[in-house]
Design a protein around this motif. Structure first.
Motif, PDB file in Angstrom:
ATOM      1  N   MET A  37      62.345  -4.607  71.008  1.00  8.16           N
ATOM      2  CA  MET A  37      61.614  -5.730  70.931  1.00  8.16           C
ATOM      3  C   MET A  37      62.094  -6.882  70.268  1.00  8.16           C
ATOM      4  SD  MET A  37      57.451  -6.101  69.762  1.00  8.16           S
ATOM      5  CE  MET A  37      58.184  -6.026  67.818  1.00  8.16           C
ATOM      6  N   LEU A  38      62.677  -6.371  68.798  1.00  6.30           N
ATOM      7  CA  LEU A  38      63.209  -7.375  67.926  1.00  6.30           C
ATOM      8  C   LEU A  38      64.536  -8.030  68.860  1.00  6.30           C
ATOM      9  CD1 LEU A  38      62.981  -5.336  64.618  1.00  6.30           C
ATOM     10  CD2 LEU A  38      61.539  -7.150  65.549  1.00  6.30           C
ATOM     11  N   GLY A  39      65.304  -7.280  69.330  1.00 12.26           N
ATOM     12  CA  GLY A  39      66.535  -7.709  70.047  1.00 12.26           C
ATOM     13  C   GLY A  39      66.041  -8.629  71.172  1.00 12.26           C
ATOM     14  N   TYR A  40      65.168  -8.201  71.983  1.00 14.01           N
ATOM     15  CA  TYR A  40      64.590  -9.009  73.191  1.00 14.01           C
ATOM     16  C   TYR A  40      64.127 -10.314  72.460  1.00 14.01           C
ATOM     17  CZ  TYR A  40      61.536 -10.316  77.217  1.00 14.01           C
ATOM     18  OH  TYR A  40      60.983 -11.073  77.929  1.00 14.01           O
ATOM     19  N   GLY A  41      63.202 -10.369  71.467  1.00 17.36           N
ATOM     20  CA  GLY A  41      62.783 -11.446  70.764  1.00 17.36           C
ATOM     21  C   GLY A  41      63.779 -12.611  70.489  1.00 17.36           C
ATOM     22  N   MET A  42      64.720 -11.878  69.824  1.00 16.46           N
ATOM     23  CA  MET A  42      65.778 -12.648  69.132  1.00 16.46           C
ATOM     24  C   MET A  42      66.814 -13.148  70.102  1.00 16.46           C
ATOM     25  SD  MET A  42      68.367 -11.073  66.174  1.00 16.46           S
ATOM     26  CE  MET A  42      69.470 -12.054  65.374  1.00 16.46           C
ATOM     27  N   LEU A  43      66.765 -12.622  71.273  1.00 17.12           N
ATOM     28  CA  LEU A  43      67.836 -13.300  72.194  1.00 17.12           C
ATOM     29  C   LEU A  43      67.031 -14.379  72.973  1.00 17.12           C
ATOM     30  CD1 LEU A  43      70.315 -13.006  74.071  1.00 17.12           C
ATOM     31  CD2 LEU A  43      68.918 -11.353  75.631  1.00 17.12           C
ATOM     32  N   ALA A  44      65.545 -14.267  73.306  1.00 20.66           N
ATOM     33  CA  ALA A  44      64.724 -15.199  73.872  1.00 20.66           C
ATOM     34  C   ALA A  44      64.805 -16.566  72.969  1.00 20.66           C
ATOM     35  CB  ALA A  44      63.513 -14.809  74.089  1.00 20.66           C
ATOM     36  N   THR A  45      64.646 -16.496  71.691  1.00 19.61           N
ATOM     37  CA  THR A  45      64.607 -17.592  70.798  1.00 19.61           C
ATOM     38  C   THR A  45      65.988 -18.070  70.665  1.00 19.61           C
ATOM     39  OG1 THR A  45      64.659 -16.003  68.936  1.00 19.61           O
ATOM     40  CG2 THR A  45      62.416 -17.027  69.419  1.00 19.61           C
ATOM     41  N   ALA A  46      66.962 -17.250  70.445  1.00 22.60           N
ATOM     42  CA  ALA A  46      68.215 -17.681  70.453  1.00 22.60           C
ATOM     43  C   ALA A  46      68.580 -18.633  71.823  1.00 22.60           C
ATOM     44  CB  ALA A  46      69.365 -16.750  70.094  1.00 22.60           C
ATOM     45  N   THR A  47      68.311 -18.296  72.949  1.00 21.85           N
ATOM     46  CA  THR A  47      68.646 -18.775  73.971  1.00 21.85           C
ATOM     47  C   THR A  47      68.155 -20.159  73.975  1.00 21.85           C
ATOM     48  OG1 THR A  47      68.697 -16.694  75.180  1.00 21.85           O
ATOM     49  CG2 THR A  47      68.507 -18.633  76.745  1.00 21.85           C
ATOM     50  N   VAL A  48      66.732 -20.313  73.765  1.00 23.33           N
ATOM     51  CA  VAL A  48      65.966 -21.554  73.792  1.00 23.33           C
ATOM     52  C   VAL A  48      66.797 -22.527  72.808  1.00 23.33           C
ATOM     53  CG1 VAL A  48      64.030 -22.688  72.637  1.00 23.33           C
ATOM     54  CG2 VAL A  48      63.645 -20.382  74.231  1.00 23.33           C
ATOM     55  N   ASP A  49      67.216 -22.057  71.567  1.00 23.72           N
ATOM     56  CA  ASP A  49      67.771 -22.919  70.454  1.00 23.72           C
ATOM     57  C   ASP A  49      69.505 -23.291  71.227  1.00 23.72           C
ATOM     58  OD1 ASP A  49      65.955 -22.697  68.690  1.00 23.72           O
ATOM     59  OD2 ASP A  49      66.630 -20.876  67.603  1.00 23.72           O
ATOM     60  N   LEU A  50      69.870 -22.483  72.167  1.00 25.66           N
ATOM     61  CA  LEU A  50      71.242 -22.684  72.578  1.00 25.66           C
ATOM     62  C   LEU A  50      70.857 -23.906  73.408  1.00 25.66           C
ATOM     63  CD1 LEU A  50      74.143 -21.558  73.011  1.00 25.66           C
ATOM     64  CD2 LEU A  50      73.028 -20.482  75.093  1.00 25.66           C
ATOM     65  N   PHE A  51      70.023 -23.969  74.231  1.00 22.94           N
ATOM     66  CA  PHE A  51      69.790 -25.043  75.281  1.00 22.94           C
ATOM     67  C   PHE A  51      68.970 -26.447  74.985  1.00 22.94           C
ATOM     68  CE2 PHE A  51      71.095 -21.611  78.092  1.00 22.94           C
ATOM     69  CZ  PHE A  51      72.104 -22.104  79.004  1.00 22.94           C
ATOM     70  N   GLY A  94      68.739 -27.801  71.613  1.00 24.44           N
ATOM     71  CA  GLY A  94      68.945 -28.077  70.060  1.00 24.44           C
ATOM     72  C   GLY A  94      68.838 -29.632  69.986  1.00 24.44           C
ATOM     73  N   TYR A  95      69.281 -30.017  68.808  1.00 25.06           N
ATOM     74  CA  TYR A  95      69.173 -31.477  68.699  1.00 25.06           C
ATOM     75  C   TYR A  95      67.861 -32.013  68.985  1.00 25.06           C
ATOM     76  CZ  TYR A  95      74.260 -31.256  68.165  1.00 25.06           C
ATOM     77  OH  TYR A  95      75.394 -30.884  67.823  1.00 25.06           O
ATOM     78  N   ASN A  96      66.592 -31.364  68.237  1.00 24.44           N
ATOM     79  CA  ASN A  96      65.243 -31.824  68.231  1.00 24.44           C
ATOM     80  C   ASN A  96      64.704 -32.004  69.880  1.00 24.44           C
ATOM     81  OD1 ASN A  96      65.087 -31.976  65.603  1.00 24.44           O
ATOM     82  ND2 ASN A  96      65.460 -34.298  65.593  1.00 24.44           N
ATOM     83  N   LEU A  97      65.161 -31.263  70.795  1.00 24.14           N
ATOM     84  CA  LEU A  97      64.948 -31.321  72.060  1.00 24.14           C
ATOM     85  C   LEU A  97      63.759 -30.281  72.118  1.00 24.14           C
ATOM     86  CD1 LEU A  97      67.736 -31.674  74.710  1.00 24.14           C
ATOM     87  CD2 LEU A  97      65.684 -33.270  74.063  1.00 24.14           C
ATOM     88  N   LYS A  98      63.848 -29.256  71.376  1.00 25.60           N
ATOM     89  CA  LYS A  98      62.688 -28.159  71.211  1.00 25.60           C
ATOM     90  C   LYS A  98      61.535 -28.797  70.408  1.00 25.60           C
ATOM     91  CE  LYS A  98      63.185 -24.625  68.680  1.00 25.60           C
ATOM     92  NZ  LYS A  98      63.522 -23.284  67.815  1.00 25.60           N
TER      93      LYS A  98
END
Length: 283
Positions: A72-86, A88-92
């Motif tokens: 679960m921790l790996g899954y959640g970490m992967l989801a948030t990192a993917t969002v940050d990947l696409f 960034g720069y205040n778009l989230k």
């Protein structure tokens, strides 16, 4: 068909352009690159440390075994990192773009708004180690959990991961779009919603009461980032139709986010940014 292929090629060129720009910015000197990578690893490690240490100390949390917690921790970490990947720069954190008048910089670009929002925040150089750490947690848990890893299980894993990412972005856009009406307040609220998602996504919520569980998969959908989809992926819940709840929630939240953003955007076309004086500086 040609128009769609042209759009896909355009997206690819823009992602490549922003990837190069991110690489040049991060690697402008060794100290900056090391600081960015180290800070992301520390922040993500701190976010999952509590649950990980509790699971290791007590051999699990509730009915979740230690390997299941790690999954679960790996899954959640992967989801948030993917969002940050696409995004960034205040778009989230779209409230910053709106409230600080930066949306005007987007609107003058010779391409659709949706394309700018989908490509301008692409920062692939900043998060590879975080994504690698998330994948390492998932792989470690695979070796210790008895699962039938069929092709349709991996299909659901991919669908749920995409849905979790969409939920994070949609939830941030719902609250961030309030900057069209209240720029300063929305920026603070948007920062708080991000902290809520990051802090609450790492805990199994089985022990919480039904009212709290309901709130954390609706009002503040932190439970949908990892806990809820992982229950079905790990075979801890067999409620009929429950496996489709996360993707459906992603669709609903996306619709709500688009409606609120469009209403606010229409207002922005009439009022502009309310945080800038005639002299050009921010209140």
């Amino acid at each position: 068909m040609k128009a769609r292929l042209a759009t896909i090629r355009r997206l690819g060129r823009l992602w490549r352009l922003y990837a190069v720009m991110d690489l040049l910015w991060i690697t402008r000197n060794f100290a900056s690159a090391a600081a960015y990578i180290a800070s992301d690893l520390v922040l993500n490690g701190a976010a999952i440390a509590t649950s990980l240490l509790l699971a290791a100390r007590f051999d699990g949390i509730g009915r979740w075994t230690t390997p299941e917690i790690v999954f679960m921790l790996g899954y959640g970490m992967l989801a948030t990192a993917t969002v940050d990947l696409f995004f960034g720069y205040n778009l989230k954190m779209i409230s910053r773009r709106i409230g600080r008048g930066q949306l005007d910089h987007v609107l003058i670009q010779p391409q659709p708004l949706w394309m700018v929002l989908l490509t301008e925040g692409f920062v692939p150089v900043e998060y590879p180690l975080v994504i690698a750490a998330a994948l390492a947690l998932l792989i470690w848990s695979f070796s210790r959990i008895v699962l039938a890893l069929t092709w349709h299980w991996f299909a659901w894993l991919g669908i749920d991961l995409v849905a979790s990412c969409v939920i994070i972005v949609a939830f941030q856009f719902i609250w961030g779009s309030t900057a069209f009406w209240a720029p300063r307040a929305a920026e603070e609220i948007n920062s708080s919603t991000e902290r809520l998602i990051n802090q609450l996504r790492v805990f199994p919520l089985d022990g919480a009461g039904l009212p709290l569980q309901g709130a954390l998969v609706s009002v503040v959908p932190a439970g949908l980032v990892a806990w809820f989809p992982c229950r079905y992926l790990l075979g801890l819940d067999f409620t009929p139709g429950g496996v489709a709840f996360t993707p459906l929630a992603a669709v609903v939240l996306s619709v709500v986010a688009v409606v609120i953003f469009r209403k606010g955007f229409h207002r922005y076309g009439q009022t502009g940014s309310q945080r800038y004086l005639a002299a050009g500086h921010r209140r």
